[in-house]
Design an enzyme around this catalytic site. Structure first.
Site, PDB file in Angstrom:
ATOM      1  N   HIS A   8       0.851  -1.183   0.000  1.00 31.86           N
ATOM      2  CA  HIS A   8       0.000   0.000   0.000  1.00 31.86           C
ATOM      3  C   HIS A   8       0.893   1.242   0.000  1.00 31.86           C
ATOM      4  O   HIS A   8       2.081   1.162   0.325  1.00 31.86           O
ATOM      5  CB  HIS A   8      -0.915  -0.004   1.225  1.00 31.86           C
ATOM      6  CG  HIS A   8      -2.043  -0.984   1.111  1.00 31.86           C
ATOM      7  ND1 HIS A   8      -2.576  -1.638   2.187  1.00 31.86           N
ATOM      8  CD2 HIS A   8      -2.749  -1.417   0.033  1.00 31.86           C
ATOM      9  CE1 HIS A   8      -3.557  -2.422   1.785  1.00 31.86           C
ATOM     10  NE2 HIS A   8      -3.670  -2.310   0.484  1.00 31.86           N
ATOM     11  N   THR A  34       2.386  -5.620  -8.205  1.00 33.23           N
ATOM     12  CA  THR A  34       1.387  -4.699  -8.702  1.00 33.23           C
ATOM     13  C   THR A  34       2.147  -3.530  -9.324  1.00 33.23           C
ATOM     14  O   THR A  34       3.302  -3.277  -8.992  1.00 33.23           O
ATOM     15  CB  THR A  34       0.455  -4.245  -7.564  1.00 33.23           C
ATOM     16  OG1 THR A  34       1.234  -3.849  -6.441  1.00 33.23           O
ATOM     17  CG2 THR A  34      -0.499  -5.362  -7.155  1.00 33.23           C
ATOM     18  N   GLY A  35       1.487  -2.822 -10.245  1.00 35.55           N
ATOM     19  CA  GLY A  35       2.161  -1.860 -11.115  1.00 35.55           C
ATOM     20  C   GLY A  35       3.021  -0.807 -10.471  1.00 35.55           C
ATOM     21  O   GLY A  35       4.215  -0.698 -10.768  1.00 35.55           O
ATOM     22  N   SER A  54      -2.017  -1.788 -11.235  1.00 32.06           N
ATOM     23  CA  SER A  54      -1.947  -1.348  -9.839  1.00 32.06           C
ATOM     24  C   SER A  54      -3.062  -2.049  -9.056  1.00 32.06           C
ATOM     25  O   SER A  54      -4.049  -2.500  -9.637  1.00 32.06           O
ATOM     26  CB  SER A  54      -2.065   0.171  -9.731  1.00 32.06           C
ATOM     27  OG  SER A  54      -3.379   0.573 -10.024  1.00 32.06           O
ATOM     28  N   GLY A  55      -2.877  -2.138  -7.750  1.00 28.29           N
ATOM     29  CA  GLY A  55      -3.835  -2.859  -6.906  1.00 28.29           C
ATOM     30  C   GLY A  55      -5.287  -2.446  -7.100  1.00 28.29           C
ATOM     31  O   GLY A  55      -6.141  -3.285  -7.381  1.00 28.29           O
ATOM     32  N   ASP A  60      -4.206  -6.778  -7.598  1.00 23.09           N
ATOM     33  CA  ASP A  60      -4.348  -7.770  -6.522  1.00 23.09           C
ATOM     34  C   ASP A  60      -5.083  -9.002  -7.051  1.00 23.09           C
ATOM     35  O   ASP A  60      -4.720 -10.133  -6.740  1.00 23.09           O
ATOM     36  CB  ASP A  60      -5.118  -7.188  -5.335  1.00 23.09           C
ATOM     37  CG  ASP A  60      -4.433  -5.995  -4.705  1.00 23.09           C
ATOM     38  OD1 ASP A  60      -3.202  -5.883  -4.801  1.00 23.09           O
ATOM     39  OD2 ASP A  60      -5.145  -5.168  -4.104  1.00 23.09           O
ATOM     40  N   ASP A  80      -1.269  -1.429   4.795  1.00 25.24           N
ATOM     41  CA  ASP A  80      -1.438  -0.293   5.701  1.00 25.24           C
ATOM     42  C   ASP A  80      -2.765  -0.514   6.422  1.00 25.24           C
ATOM     43  O   ASP A  80      -3.826  -0.194   5.876  1.00 25.24           O
ATOM     44  CB  ASP A  80      -1.450   1.016   4.912  1.00 25.24           C
ATOM     45  CG  ASP A  80      -1.722   2.218   5.790  1.00 25.24           C
ATOM     46  OD1 ASP A  80      -1.796   2.064   7.031  1.00 25.24           O
ATOM     47  OD2 ASP A  80      -1.881   3.317   5.235  1.00 25.24           O
ATOM     48  N   HIS A  87     -10.133  -0.830  -2.447  1.00 26.91           N
ATOM     49  CA  HIS A  87     -10.177  -2.188  -2.996  1.00 26.91           C
ATOM     50  C   HIS A  87     -10.000  -3.245  -1.901  1.00 26.91           C
ATOM     51  O   HIS A  87      -9.494  -4.334  -2.147  1.00 26.91           O
ATOM     52  CB  HIS A  87      -9.113  -2.339  -4.091  1.00 26.91           C
ATOM     53  CG  HIS A  87      -7.708  -2.130  -3.612  1.00 26.91           C
ATOM     54  ND1 HIS A  87      -7.249  -0.924  -3.127  1.00 26.91           N
ATOM     55  CD2 HIS A  87      -6.668  -2.979  -3.529  1.00 26.91           C
ATOM     56  CE1 HIS A  87      -5.987  -1.050  -2.772  1.00 26.91           C
ATOM     57  NE2 HIS A  87      -5.608  -2.290  -3.004  1.00 26.91           N
ATOM     58  N   ASP A  90     -10.729  -6.900  -2.555  1.00 29.32           N
ATOM     59  CA  ASP A  90      -9.695  -7.584  -3.339  1.00 29.32           C
ATOM     60  C   ASP A  90      -8.535  -8.009  -2.447  1.00 29.32           C
ATOM     61  O   ASP A  90      -7.971  -9.092  -2.605  1.00 29.32           O
ATOM     62  CB  ASP A  90      -9.166  -6.679  -4.456  1.00 29.32           C
ATOM     63  CG  ASP A  90     -10.228  -6.274  -5.455  1.00 29.32           C
ATOM     64  OD1 ASP A  90     -11.261  -6.970  -5.536  1.00 29.32           O
ATOM     65  OD2 ASP A  90     -10.030  -5.260  -6.140  1.00 29.32           O
ATOM     66  N   ARG A  96      -7.252 -14.514   1.611  1.00 27.06           N
ATOM     67  CA  ARG A  96      -7.995 -15.770   1.711  1.00 27.06           C
ATOM     68  C   ARG A  96      -7.401 -16.826   0.775  1.00 27.06           C
ATOM     69  O   ARG A  96      -7.194 -17.974   1.159  1.00 27.06           O
ATOM     70  CB  ARG A  96      -9.477 -15.537   1.407  1.00 27.06           C
ATOM     71  CG  ARG A  96     -10.347 -16.764   1.564  1.00 27.06           C
ATOM     72  CD  ARG A  96     -11.856 -16.489   1.440  1.00 27.06           C
ATOM     73  NE  ARG A  96     -12.230 -15.509   0.434  1.00 27.06           N
ATOM     74  CZ  ARG A  96     -12.538 -14.228   0.684  1.00 27.06           C
ATOM     75  NH1 ARG A  96     -12.527 -13.764   1.906  1.00 27.06           N
ATOM     76  NH2 ARG A  96     -12.863 -13.413  -0.295  1.00 27.06           N
TER      77      ARG A  96
END
Length: 125
Positions: A8, A34-35, A54-55, A60, A80, A87, A90, A96
Site C-alpha cells: 500500500h 502490482t504496477g 496497480s492494486g 491484486d 497499511d 479495494h 480484493d 484468503r
C-alpha cells in the site's frame, strides 16, 4: 520461486528498503508485483519484475488468479492497516486465497524479512 510484491502507498518505502537490502536474494527468483510497487522497486534496484496493474485497478486480483492457478509461491504484501483501501475486498480475497492454497504471505515488514532470511539460508545450504 515465484514471489509477488505488493505494498500500500504508505508501505512502499518499507518494501523498497527490503528489496534493496535483500536484492541478492530476490534476484535468484521470479518476481511479480502490482504496477506502482513494481515500478518503484525497479527504479531503485537492478531487479527485473513482471508488473501487473496497480492494486486498485485489478493487480491484486491478477496475483490472486496466479495463486489459484498454482503459479505463485510466496507473497509479500505490506499492508497499511490504518488507512481504508477502496479495494479492500480484493485485498481480503488475496489473503484468503493465500490461506486456501497455503502460500506464505507476509503482511508486514518483520514477517517479510523472516521469509527472506529463510530463502537466504536455503540458497546458502
Amino acid at each position: 520461486m515465484k514471489i509477488a510484491l505488493i505494498a500500500h502507498d504508505k508501505k512502499k518505502k518499507d518494501l523498497i528498503e527490503i528489496a534493496k537490502k535483500y536484492e541478492k536474494v530476490f534476484e535468484k527468483h521470479e518476481l511479480f508485483a502490482t504496477g506502482t510497487t513494481g515500478t518503484k522497486i525497479m527504479e531503485q534496484t537492478k531487479l527485473k519484475i513482471h508488473c501487473f496493474k496497480s492494486g486498485p485497478l485489478g493487480g491484486d486480483q491478477q496475483i490472486g488468479a496466479k495463486v489459484s492457478e498454482g503459479e505463485m509461491d510466496m507473497i509479500m504484501f505490506l499492508r497499511d492497516p490504518l488507512t481504508p483501501q477502496p479495494h479492500e475486498p480484493d485485498v481480503n480475497a488475496l489473503i484468503r486465497l493465500s490461506d486456501v492454497y497455503e502460500i506464505p504471505l507476509a503482511t508486514n515488514k518483520s514477517t517479510a524479512i523472516l521469509l527472506l532470511k529463510e530463502l537466504q539460508n536455503l540458497s546458502e545450504n
